[in-house]
Design a protein around this motif. Structure first.
Motif, mmCIF file in Angstrom:
data_model
loop_
_atom_site.group_PDB
_atom_site.id
_atom_site.type_symbol
_atom_site.label_atom_id
_atom_site.label_comp_id
_atom_site.label_asym_id
_atom_site.label_seq_id
_atom_site.Cartn_x
_atom_site.Cartn_y
_atom_site.Cartn_z
ATOM 1 N N MET A 1 46.792 30.036 35.393
ATOM 2 C CA MET A 1 45.594 29.524 36.200
ATOM 3 C C MET A 1 45.791 30.050 37.566
ATOM 4 N N PHE A 2 44.729 30.624 38.006
ATOM 5 C CA PHE A 2 44.645 31.075 39.512
ATOM 6 C C PHE A 2 43.458 30.671 40.253
ATOM 7 N N THR A 3 43.577 31.067 41.528
ATOM 8 C CA THR A 3 42.375 30.352 42.456
ATOM 9 C C THR A 3 41.492 31.509 42.834
ATOM 10 N N GLY A 4 41.616 32.776 42.735
ATOM 11 C CA GLY A 4 40.878 33.748 43.245
ATOM 12 C C GLY A 4 41.327 33.950 44.827
ATOM 13 N N ILE A 5 42.063 33.480 45.289
ATOM 14 C CA ILE A 5 42.617 33.577 46.528
ATOM 15 C C ILE A 5 43.643 34.556 46.668
ATOM 16 N N ILE A 6 43.368 36.008 46.884
ATOM 17 C CA ILE A 6 44.435 37.007 46.907
ATOM 18 C C ILE A 6 45.359 36.808 47.886
ATOM 19 N N SER A 36 60.197 34.463 39.224
ATOM 20 C CA SER A 36 61.203 34.260 38.035
ATOM 21 C C SER A 36 60.754 35.161 36.865
ATOM 22 N N ILE A 37 61.534 35.596 36.029
ATOM 23 C CA ILE A 37 61.129 36.249 34.814
ATOM 24 C C ILE A 37 60.406 35.151 34.029
ATOM 25 N N GLY A 38 59.084 35.808 33.548
ATOM 26 C CA GLY A 38 58.214 35.118 32.658
ATOM 27 C C GLY A 38 56.947 34.407 33.691
ATOM 28 N N ASP A 39 57.418 34.555 34.763
ATOM 29 C CA ASP A 39 56.075 34.079 35.826
ATOM 30 C C ASP A 39 54.902 34.989 35.663
ATOM 31 N N SER A 40 53.749 34.354 35.774
ATOM 32 C CA SER A 40 52.426 34.867 35.692
ATOM 33 C C SER A 40 51.895 35.463 37.045
ATOM 34 N N ILE A 41 51.714 36.839 37.107
ATOM 35 C CA ILE A 41 50.883 37.257 38.319
ATOM 36 C C ILE A 41 49.810 38.136 38.053
ATOM 37 N N ALA A 42 48.513 37.488 38.667
ATOM 38 C CA ALA A 42 47.449 38.318 38.473
ATOM 39 C C ALA A 42 47.229 39.567 39.312
ATOM 40 N N VAL A 43 47.222 40.880 38.425
ATOM 41 C CA VAL A 43 46.748 42.252 39.095
ATOM 42 C C VAL A 43 45.695 42.526 39.037
ATOM 43 N N ASN A 44 44.651 42.504 39.962
ATOM 44 C CA ASN A 44 43.371 43.054 40.005
ATOM 45 C C ASN A 44 42.759 41.984 38.814
ATOM 46 N N GLY A 45 42.999 40.684 39.069
ATOM 47 C CA GLY A 45 42.327 39.759 38.196
ATOM 48 C C GLY A 45 43.094 39.601 36.821
ATOM 49 N N ARG A 85 49.845 34.917 42.717
ATOM 50 C CA ARG A 85 50.557 34.109 41.874
ATOM 51 C C ARG A 85 49.958 32.990 41.141
ATOM 52 N N ALA A 86 50.292 32.536 39.946
ATOM 53 C CA ALA A 86 49.739 31.433 39.213
ATOM 54 C C ALA A 86 49.595 30.163 40.230
ATOM 55 N N LEU A 87 48.769 29.320 40.170
ATOM 56 C CA LEU A 87 48.468 28.151 41.031
ATOM 57 C C LEU A 87 49.554 27.077 40.616
ATOM 58 N N ALA A 88 50.344 26.663 41.728
ATOM 59 C CA ALA A 88 51.098 25.471 41.487
ATOM 60 C C ALA A 88 50.185 24.332 41.528
ATOM 61 N N ALA A 89 50.901 23.153 40.868
ATOM 62 C CA ALA A 89 50.280 22.091 40.800
ATOM 63 C C ALA A 89 49.947 21.382 41.955
ATOM 64 N N GLY A 95 39.546 28.705 46.108
ATOM 65 C CA GLY A 95 38.639 29.507 45.478
ATOM 66 C C GLY A 95 37.894 28.560 44.462
ATOM 67 N N HIS A 96 38.066 29.164 42.998
ATOM 68 C CA HIS A 96 37.531 28.609 41.995
ATOM 69 C C HIS A 96 38.668 28.513 40.651
ATOM 70 N N PHE A 97 38.505 28.077 39.698
ATOM 71 C CA PHE A 97 39.443 28.281 38.534
ATOM 72 C C PHE A 97 39.319 29.696 37.914
ATOM 73 N N VAL A 98 40.163 30.384 38.259
ATOM 74 C CA VAL A 98 40.402 31.934 37.317
ATOM 75 C C VAL A 98 41.361 31.818 36.240
#
Length: 214
Positions: A1-6, A36-45, A85-89, A95-98
Motif C-alpha cells: 500500500m502506498f500514499t501517492g506522495i512521491i 531490504s530484499i522483498g520490499d515493495s517500491i512503486a515505480v511510476n505507480g 516506498r510502501a506505507l509504514a504502519a 495523499g490517498h490509499f494507492v
C-alpha cells in the motif's frame, strides 16, 4: 500500500529484457535508506518487488502482465521514474490509499500554465468513467492527485509547483502516457452494488453502515 506522495525521482540505469518480461535496474537514494530484499517500491505507480540492491540502485522484475498493462514497457535507459516506498504502519497518509495495481494507461492531451499551477488534461480508456469524480482522487504515475474537471473519460488535474518539481508527469509532453490507478474505494463500492443487484437487493442505509461507509 502506498500514499501517492512521491519520495524522489529515480533514473533507469539498465533494462534486461526477457522473452515477455524484463528486469529494471533503477538508480535511487532516498528509497534505499532502509531497503531490504522483498520490499515493495512503486515505480511510476507500479508496485515492484526489490530483488537486489546496492547503496545507490535496486533491481526489480517486471512480469508479462505488468508490461502489457502499464507504461513501463516504454521505459528506456535514462528514463526518469517516480519512486515511493510502501506505507509504514506509523506513517502519515498524505495523499490517498494507492495499491500500486495500475488500471491502465492514460494519454496527455493538453498542458497549460495558469499562474503557479500546471493544468494537464488526460484521456483514459473507455470503461473507467464511473470511477472519475469531480474533486475525487486518482493516482497518475503513482502521484496522488485531485480531479478538478471530468468530461466523459477525460480528466483535468492541476500540479502545484512542488509537484511540478518532484514528479515526472510535469516533464512529459502532449501525446505521452502515464499509468493511472482509480480510487479503490469506488471499485469496491461498484463491486458490492453489482453483487447486490445480481441478488435482487437494493442499496440501503443499513448496508452502508455495515460496510463502513457511514
Amino acid at each position: 500500500m502506498f500514499t501517492g506522495i512521491i519520495e524522489e525521482i529515480g533514473s533507469v540505469k539498465h533494462i534486461q529484457p526477457g522473452a515477455q518480461s524484463m528486469t529494471l535496474t533503477i538508480a535511487a537514494s532516498v528509497v534505499l535508506t532502509d531497503v531490504s530484499i522483498g520490499d515493495s517500491i512503486a515505480v511510476n505507480g507500479v508496485c515492484l518487488t526489490v530483488k537486489s540492491f546496492t547503496k545507490n540502485q535496486f533491481a526489480a522484475d517486471v512480469m508479462p502482465e505488468t508490461i502489457t498493462s502499464t507504461s513501463l514497457r516504454q521505459l528506456t535507459s535514462g528514463s526518469a521514474v517516480n519512486l515511493e516506498r510502501a506505507l509504514a504502519a506509523n506513517g502519515r497518509l498524505g495523499g490517498h490509499f494507492v495499491t500500486g495495481h495500475v488500471d491502465g494507461v492514460a494519454t496527455i492531451r493538453d498542458k497549460r500554465t495558469v499562474d503557479n499551477a500546471l493544468y494537464i488534461r488526460l484521456s483514459l480508456p473507455e470503461g473507467y468513467g464511473q470511477y472519475l469524480v469531480h474533486k475525487g482522487s486518482i493516482a497518475l504515475d503513482g502521484t496522488s492527485l485531485t480531479i478538478f474537471e471530468v468530461k466523459d473519460t477525460d480528466i483535468t488535474i492541476s500540479l502545484i509547483p512542488h509537484s511540478q518539481e518532484m514528479t515526472v508527469i510535469a516533464k512529459k509532453n502532449i501525446g505521452e502516457t502515464v499509468n493511472f490507478e482509480c480510487d479503490m474505494l469506488a471499485k469496491y463500492v461498484e463491486n458490492m452494488l453489482q453483487k447486490r443487484q445480481d441478488n435482487g437487493q437494493t442499496l440501503s442505509k443499513d448496508f452502508l453502515q455495515q460496510h463502513g461507509f457511514m
